[in-house]
Design an enzyme around this catalytic site. Structure first.
Site, mmCIF file in Angstrom:
data_model
loop_
_atom_site.group_PDB
_atom_site.id
_atom_site.type_symbol
_atom_site.label_atom_id
_atom_site.label_comp_id
_atom_site.label_asym_id
_atom_site.label_seq_id
_atom_site.Cartn_x
_atom_site.Cartn_y
_atom_site.Cartn_z
ATOM 1 N N GLY A 44 0.981 -1.142 -0.033
ATOM 2 C CA GLY A 44 -0.004 -0.009 0.127
ATOM 3 C C GLY A 44 1.159 1.166 0.060
ATOM 4 O O GLY A 44 2.079 1.173 0.768
ATOM 5 N N GLN A 49 3.050 9.796 1.488
ATOM 6 C CA GLN A 49 4.326 9.280 1.596
ATOM 7 C C GLN A 49 5.188 9.611 0.329
ATOM 8 O O GLN A 49 6.286 9.114 0.504
ATOM 9 C CB GLN A 49 4.022 7.757 1.672
ATOM 10 C CG GLN A 49 3.271 7.188 2.926
ATOM 11 C CD GLN A 49 3.217 5.758 3.020
ATOM 12 O OE1 GLN A 49 2.156 5.207 2.067
ATOM 13 N NE2 GLN A 49 3.987 5.056 3.454
ATOM 14 N N CYS A 95 5.563 -0.143 7.785
ATOM 15 C CA CYS A 95 5.152 1.018 6.949
ATOM 16 C C CYS A 95 6.490 1.388 6.095
ATOM 17 O O CYS A 95 7.444 1.429 6.926
ATOM 18 C CB CYS A 95 4.610 2.223 7.727
ATOM 19 S SG CYS A 95 4.144 3.757 6.800
ATOM 20 N N LEU A 96 6.232 1.518 4.891
ATOM 21 C CA LEU A 96 7.152 2.266 3.843
ATOM 22 C C LEU A 96 7.947 3.429 4.575
ATOM 23 O O LEU A 96 9.129 3.693 4.550
ATOM 24 C CB LEU A 96 7.098 2.276 2.675
ATOM 25 C CG LEU A 96 6.248 0.995 1.721
ATOM 26 C CD1 LEU A 96 6.191 1.581 0.498
ATOM 27 C CD2 LEU A 96 7.539 0.066 1.735
ATOM 28 N N HIS A 137 -5.024 1.263 7.032
ATOM 29 C CA HIS A 137 -3.647 1.658 7.462
ATOM 30 C C HIS A 137 -3.209 2.679 6.374
ATOM 31 O O HIS A 137 -2.852 3.862 6.624
ATOM 32 C CB HIS A 137 -2.529 0.519 7.186
ATOM 33 C CG HIS A 137 -1.171 1.016 7.399
ATOM 34 N ND1 HIS A 137 -0.350 0.481 8.165
ATOM 35 C CD2 HIS A 137 -0.442 1.702 6.242
ATOM 36 C CE1 HIS A 137 0.844 1.242 8.105
ATOM 37 N NE2 HIS A 137 0.844 1.999 6.990
ATOM 38 N N GLU A 138 -3.854 2.523 4.942
ATOM 39 C CA GLU A 138 -3.545 3.419 4.129
ATOM 40 C C GLU A 138 -4.446 4.833 4.160
ATOM 41 O O GLU A 138 -3.967 5.970 4.108
ATOM 42 C CB GLU A 138 -3.682 3.013 2.687
ATOM 43 C CG GLU A 138 -2.589 1.743 2.356
ATOM 44 C CD GLU A 138 -1.013 1.968 2.666
ATOM 45 O OE1 GLU A 138 -1.057 3.366 2.649
ATOM 46 O OE2 GLU A 138 -0.406 1.495 3.097
ATOM 47 N N HIS A 141 -2.895 7.231 6.695
ATOM 48 C CA HIS A 141 -2.255 8.059 6.015
ATOM 49 C C HIS A 141 -2.438 9.158 5.586
ATOM 50 O O HIS A 141 -2.029 10.482 5.718
ATOM 51 C CB HIS A 141 -1.194 7.501 4.995
ATOM 52 C CG HIS A 141 -0.131 6.524 5.417
ATOM 53 N ND1 HIS A 141 1.069 7.237 5.954
ATOM 54 C CD2 HIS A 141 -0.181 5.298 5.186
ATOM 55 C CE1 HIS A 141 1.695 6.186 6.196
ATOM 56 N NE2 HIS A 141 1.453 4.966 5.652
HETATM 57 NI NI NI Z 1 2.225 3.087 5.784
#
Ligand code: NI
Length: 181
Positions: A44, A49, A95-96, A137-138, A141
């Site tokens: 995701g 991000q 998470c990236l 989760h996304e 963000h």
């Molecule tokens: Ni994330």
């Protein structure tokens, strides 16, 4: 085009992202987001991000090789989670934007979400299990929320040093990142 991924400590990750004007051509940006996510082996990626504070995220669960994930490659524009139901369950999330940290986070099992896809077609759908988890989760963000925000004060203190190192770029990561200024 592969974007560098913004990491922990950048204010864009804590900002509530803005609605996108209906009909905006997002095809190039969406392609770039999928490319960026694939390069980082993510499932995701939300626009904040890559430094863009707009209400857009992409998901691709297909690399998980789970039967449930076969068709789970999607784009969510101006999404709104209208309901979360079911028992909370815990799962170790990553998470990236927070490389090399994974923590158990509890989230409700089911949700209902309204959103537009890449062709500005409207959808009103329900998800559960891992798909719901990825969406939650996304979605967080674009609301300016990170999974670390759910941790207990004790856990947060435990991770403080690691998080500060991420902000300073002191970590091993196999994709390009953009450090906070
Ligand atoms: Ni994330």
């Amino acid at each position: 085009m592969i974007y560098p991924i913004v990491v922990y400590g950048d204010p864009v990750l804590k900002r509530k992202a803005k609605e996108i004007e209906t009909g905006t051509d997002l095809h190039d940006l969406i392609n770039d987001m999928f490319e960026t996510m694939d390069a980082a082996h993510g499932i995701g990626l939300a626009a904040p991000q890559i430094g863009k504070s707009i209400r857009l995220f992409v998901v691709d669960g297909t690399p998980m090789e789970d039967e449930d994930m076969i068709d789970f490659k999607k784009v969510f524009i101006n999404p709104e989670i209208v309901e979360e139901t079911g028992d909370k369950w815990a799962f170790e999330e990553g998470c990236l934007s927070i490389p090399n940290i994974r923590e158990e986070i509890e989230r409700p099992a089911k949700l209902r979400i309204k959103y537009y896809d890449e062709n500005w077609e409207f959808h009103d759908e329900e998800y559960d299990g891992m798909k719901a988890r990825i969406i939650q989760h996304e979605y967080d963000h674009i609301e300016g929320v990170l999974f670390t925000d759910y941790l207990t004060p004790f856990k947060k203190r435990m991770l403080k040093g690691k998080l500060q190192n991420i902000t300073k770029g002191k970590m091993k990561v196999e994709y390009r990142v953009l450090l906070p200024k």
